[in-house]
Design a protein around this motif. Sequence first.
Motif, PDB file in Angstrom:
ATOM      1  N   THR A   1     -39.409   9.854  28.259  1.00 53.96           N
ATOM      2  CA  THR A   1     -40.466  10.818  28.592  1.00 53.96           C
ATOM      3  C   THR A   1     -41.149  10.496  29.912  1.00 53.96           C
ATOM      4  OG1 THR A   1     -42.061   9.523  27.304  1.00 53.96           O
ATOM      5  CG2 THR A   1     -40.923  11.310  26.164  1.00 53.96           C
ATOM      6  N   ASN A   2     -41.025   9.263  30.390  1.00 59.53           N
ATOM      7  CA  ASN A   2     -41.704   8.920  31.645  1.00 59.53           C
ATOM      8  C   ASN A   2     -40.888   9.396  32.841  1.00 59.53           C
ATOM      9  OD1 ASN A   2     -39.769   7.014  30.877  1.00 59.53           O
ATOM     10  ND2 ASN A   2     -40.684   5.401  32.102  1.00 59.53           N
ATOM     11  N   ALA A   3     -41.522   9.424  34.006  1.00 58.78           N
ATOM     12  CA  ALA A   3     -40.910   9.992  35.204  1.00 58.78           C
ATOM     13  C   ALA A   3     -39.710   9.164  35.656  1.00 58.78           C
ATOM     14  CB  ALA A   3     -41.944  10.081  36.327  1.00 58.78           C
ATOM     15  N   LEU A   4     -38.756   9.828  36.289  1.00 62.59           N
ATOM     16  CA  LEU A   4     -37.536   9.172  36.763  1.00 62.59           C
ATOM     17  C   LEU A   4     -37.854   7.999  37.681  1.00 62.59           C
ATOM     18  CD1 LEU A   4     -34.428   9.087  37.246  1.00 62.59           C
ATOM     19  CD2 LEU A   4     -34.809  10.678  39.137  1.00 62.59           C
ATOM     20  N   PHE A   5     -38.758   8.194  38.634  1.00 63.72           N
ATOM     21  CA  PHE A   5     -39.081   7.135  39.585  1.00 63.72           C
ATOM     22  C   PHE A   5     -39.608   5.900  38.863  1.00 63.72           C
ATOM     23  CE2 PHE A   5     -38.574   8.758  43.870  1.00 63.72           C
ATOM     24  CZ  PHE A   5     -38.685   7.620  44.642  1.00 63.72           C
ATOM     25  N   ASP A   6     -40.496   6.119  37.893  1.00 62.23           N
ATOM     26  CA  ASP A   6     -41.061   4.987  37.153  1.00 62.23           C
ATOM     27  C   ASP A   6     -39.977   4.251  36.380  1.00 62.23           C
ATOM     28  OD1 ASP A   6     -43.566   5.584  38.101  1.00 62.23           O
ATOM     29  OD2 ASP A   6     -44.150   6.762  36.348  1.00 62.23           O
ATOM     30  N   ARG A   7     -39.086   5.005  35.720  1.00 62.55           N
ATOM     31  CA  ARG A   7     -37.997   4.362  34.975  1.00 62.55           C
ATOM     32  C   ARG A   7     -37.112   3.554  35.911  1.00 62.55           C
ATOM     33  NH1 ARG A   7     -37.185   9.578  33.000  1.00 62.55           N
ATOM     34  NH2 ARG A   7     -35.044   9.689  33.805  1.00 62.55           N
ATOM     35  N   ALA A   8     -36.812   4.151  37.071  1.00 60.13           N
ATOM     36  CA  ALA A   8     -35.912   3.486  38.009  1.00 60.13           C
ATOM     37  C   ALA A   8     -36.521   2.194  38.540  1.00 60.13           C
ATOM     38  CB  ALA A   8     -35.573   4.433  39.164  1.00 60.13           C
ATOM     39  N   MET A   9     -37.784   2.236  38.915  1.00 62.69           N
ATOM     40  CA  MET A   9     -38.413   1.041  39.488  1.00 62.69           C
ATOM     41  C   MET A   9     -38.453  -0.099  38.473  1.00 62.69           C
ATOM     42  SD  MET A   9     -39.038   1.922  42.603  1.00 62.69           S
ATOM     43  CE  MET A   9     -40.322   0.958  43.360  1.00 62.69           C
ATOM     44  N   SER A  10     -38.764   0.220  37.224  1.00 65.05           N
ATOM     45  CA  SER A  10     -38.784  -0.821  36.191  1.00 65.05           C
ATOM     46  C   SER A  10     -37.393  -1.404  35.994  1.00 65.05           C
ATOM     47  CB  SER A  10     -39.298  -0.239  34.872  1.00 65.05           C
ATOM     48  OG  SER A  10     -40.627   0.206  35.007  1.00 65.05           O
ATOM     49  N   ALA A  11     -36.370  -0.535  35.983  1.00 64.79           N
ATOM     50  CA  ALA A  11     -34.996  -1.008  35.797  1.00 64.79           C
ATOM     51  C   ALA A  11     -34.547  -1.878  36.963  1.00 64.79           C
ATOM     52  CB  ALA A  11     -34.063   0.186  35.626  1.00 64.79           C
ATOM     53  N   ILE A  12     -34.949  -1.508  38.175  1.00 64.37           N
ATOM     54  CA  ILE A  12     -34.553  -2.284  39.360  1.00 64.37           C
ATOM     55  C   ILE A  12     -35.170  -3.680  39.310  1.00 64.37           C
ATOM     56  CG2 ILE A  12     -34.824  -2.434  41.869  1.00 64.37           C
ATOM     57  CD1 ILE A  12     -34.591   0.662  41.902  1.00 64.37           C
ATOM     58  N   VAL A  13     -36.441  -3.769  38.946  1.00 62.98           N
ATOM     59  CA  VAL A  13     -37.089  -5.079  38.844  1.00 62.98           C
ATOM     60  C   VAL A  13     -36.373  -5.930  37.802  1.00 62.98           C
ATOM     61  CG1 VAL A  13     -39.193  -6.272  38.150  1.00 62.98           C
ATOM     62  CG2 VAL A  13     -39.331  -4.299  39.667  1.00 62.98           C
ATOM     63  N   SER A  14     -36.062  -5.332  36.644  1.00 65.37           N
ATOM     64  CA  SER A  14     -35.374  -6.089  35.584  1.00 65.37           C
ATOM     65  C   SER A  14     -34.018  -6.587  36.068  1.00 65.37           C
ATOM     66  CB  SER A  14     -35.193  -5.209  34.346  1.00 65.37           C
ATOM     67  OG  SER A  14     -36.443  -4.810  33.827  1.00 65.37           O
ATOM     68  N   ARG A  15     -33.320  -5.725  36.807  1.00 62.34           N
ATOM     69  CA  ARG A  15     -32.003  -6.122  37.309  1.00 62.34           C
ATOM     70  C   ARG A  15     -32.111  -7.263  38.310  1.00 62.34           C
ATOM     71  NH1 ARG A  15     -28.046  -2.182  40.889  1.00 62.34           N
ATOM     72  NH2 ARG A  15     -26.735  -3.840  41.766  1.00 62.34           N
ATOM     73  N   LEU A  16     -33.073  -7.195  39.212  1.00 60.62           N
ATOM     74  CA  LEU A  16     -33.217  -8.236  40.230  1.00 60.62           C
ATOM     75  C   LEU A  16     -33.667  -9.563  39.631  1.00 60.62           C
ATOM     76  CD1 LEU A  16     -34.891  -6.191  43.110  1.00 60.62           C
ATOM     77  CD2 LEU A  16     -32.552  -7.069  43.042  1.00 60.62           C
TER      78      LEU A  16
END
Length: 761
Positions: A734-749
């Motif tokens: 339900t959250n915005a695409l940008f927010d989901r992406a940024m959280s996923a990128i941090v987790s990946r890094l």
Amino acid sequence: MTDAFEPPKIVPLGPRLDANTGERVGELLNAVRGIAGKRLQQCLGNLFEHVDDALFDLAEKAENNATQTHYFDGMREVRKRRPAVERSFLATVNRELGGLTGNAATASATPAPAMAELSLVADADLEESLAITSMGSKHESRLARDLFAINQRLSVICGGRKVEDSSNPIAPTALSQAFRLALKELAADMRVKLLIYKLFDRYVLSTLEELYADANETLARAGVLPQLRVSAPRGGTATRTATSTASVATGGAGTDEAADPAAVELLQTLHSLFVARRGGEAPAATHAGHASSGPPPSAGELLGALSVLQTQLAAGGAQQSPSMVDGTGNFDREAVSQLKEQLLGQLGALRGMRPTHVAGVDEDTIDLVGMLFEFILDDHTLPPEMQALLARLQIPYLKAAILDRKLFAHRQHPARRLLDALAEQAKGWSPESDRDNRLHDTIKSIVDQLLHEFDDDLGIFERLLQGLQQFHESNRRRSELAEQRVAESTRGREKLEQARRRAAREIVERIDGRKLPPLVHEVLARAWANHLVLVLLRQGEESGEFRDALRFVDDFIASTRPVPDATSRQQLRQLLPAIERALRQGLANVAFQPQDIERLLTQLRDWYGQQLGEPARVAVPNAPTVAETAPVAAIPESIQPIVEQHAEPEELPEESVPVDTDSPEWKQVEALQPGIWLEFQLPDEPMVRAKLSWVSPMSGRYLFVNRRGLKVADYSPQELAVLLASGHAQVLATNALFDRAMSAIVSRLRQPDAPNSPDAG
């Protein structure tokens, strides 16, 4: 985080204002009310001075006499009701401004109807709503900077209560809604009202700059944020930002009052993670095996090289650059992660030599945009067709991020909002729900426009966002109407089913296992049960009519008892007239024809006559009794036997499935709210995406619709929990695409086994 990274707080600047002093606040608010009242009264006067001429012109051009009469009637009605409309409008604005310092609950804006109170919206209301929405959004975008300043200053004088466009009584949308309310005083044709709305747009909303300028100047002179300055970002977009003395450098991106502190901190974290992954070296080394030299490319060189790649991608529409499409024609996932390599190669072609490295801030931006679009291609919330469409935006978004470093730090950045809005629209897309391809073609058109037209004008994102919002608004109105119809239809069926069960239960409990004559049983099980259902639906279970209908059941059953003596026979004779009267009324209520009613009453009289020992009016030797033959002859086939259908509680198969109420799936079902999208993948059926539209307060069943508002399915809570547990249903983010992406990128890094370079893998 240090104090340097805290967002500037809105505080009164200057000794003349004390926002905690009620008297001073009242003076300032009254000043704003006075300015608004004077300006709006003048504007309304101009509006109504032009109504007659406009309506007369339309009447002269009318295609028929009836239409011409509508316009002339409208002219008379406007002249008569003009004072009432003006008073209502100005009073609403004045009241709302005065309510800013009070409880937010005092606002007169009408809340959206709850799902439990669904009602159909007339076509005229829909047309009026679309006109209001279009006017408000257009002028709020146009006046964004002035509105931001007045919102900030009103927030100060209202004791820190946050005032935004949606809660500012003199914002364009609020004024449009107040005018709509005032026009209820006008009993005119909708064509006349729509013309008046156009004049309101021209003579009121289009002149609001003067009102805002006066209000801002008055408040600034009074010491309310006198040093507040408003600036528009590069590219001419009207993003609302206030210049402050504090700034934060995160990868070269400035920040201000519009920056999201959490996003700024996130960017700092990402920068640190990128540097750590490069082994502590900020610049990127060129890949081995490439002859390279020269200084790092400037932003202009990067943009030039990206423009070449963008042109290659956009060339020929579907004929995309071969390097960006895989062998099946789908967007090449590997190409997304290799854009930096392609960019360096293009820079080398333009320079005549390949750059040795890219500046740290530029490399952060390139890597971050690359990982953003890698996330889009892996995001299950988006259908694969939409993933491929949105992935084509990688180059335009990399250009936008280089042009404006604030893209990742500002939630309200137009480019960010556009991508989030595209993803939100795409979430509910499916071929079945978009048979006319309107949504697919709209999203594709936006992607194509960015690829073909975006150079360095960031204003294109705002313009495309406005177009997408208008598209969404027009479709939302249609889908809401369809949803409301579906929900009301479902609710009506459930109320009918509930009434049938209640009627059946009442009759079965009163019969209590007695052996009734076939005719009496047939009347109760069919005709009278239907009468009970209608009374329940129309008058309710607390009504006198329902109690009378149940009393008849008791009397009717009592009338079948044996009458062995004179006293009991006398009691039956006294009871029969009331039974006959009640039957006449009840049978007429369920659409019995008069001849059917008379036939049934005749059969009952004959049967009661036999019970009382009276001779039958027609004696046929060896003929069957009336009680044996009456049911078929007396009860119309259209009257359903409700008691036989609903005497016992129905055991639904899904209800019998044991579900652990402590399971994560059950808690997930309990947390579902209308508006949440799910994906259903049932065995041997195509994938379906559906939005939870309504939860029945009677049965607890969950109603799901597609993006057009048409019913897809309805499930009990138990069914949903089983589907979630089996993987046949999945709740979409339900959250915005940008927010989901940024959280996923941090987790990946942060993964310890992550590759050393964002390019890898």
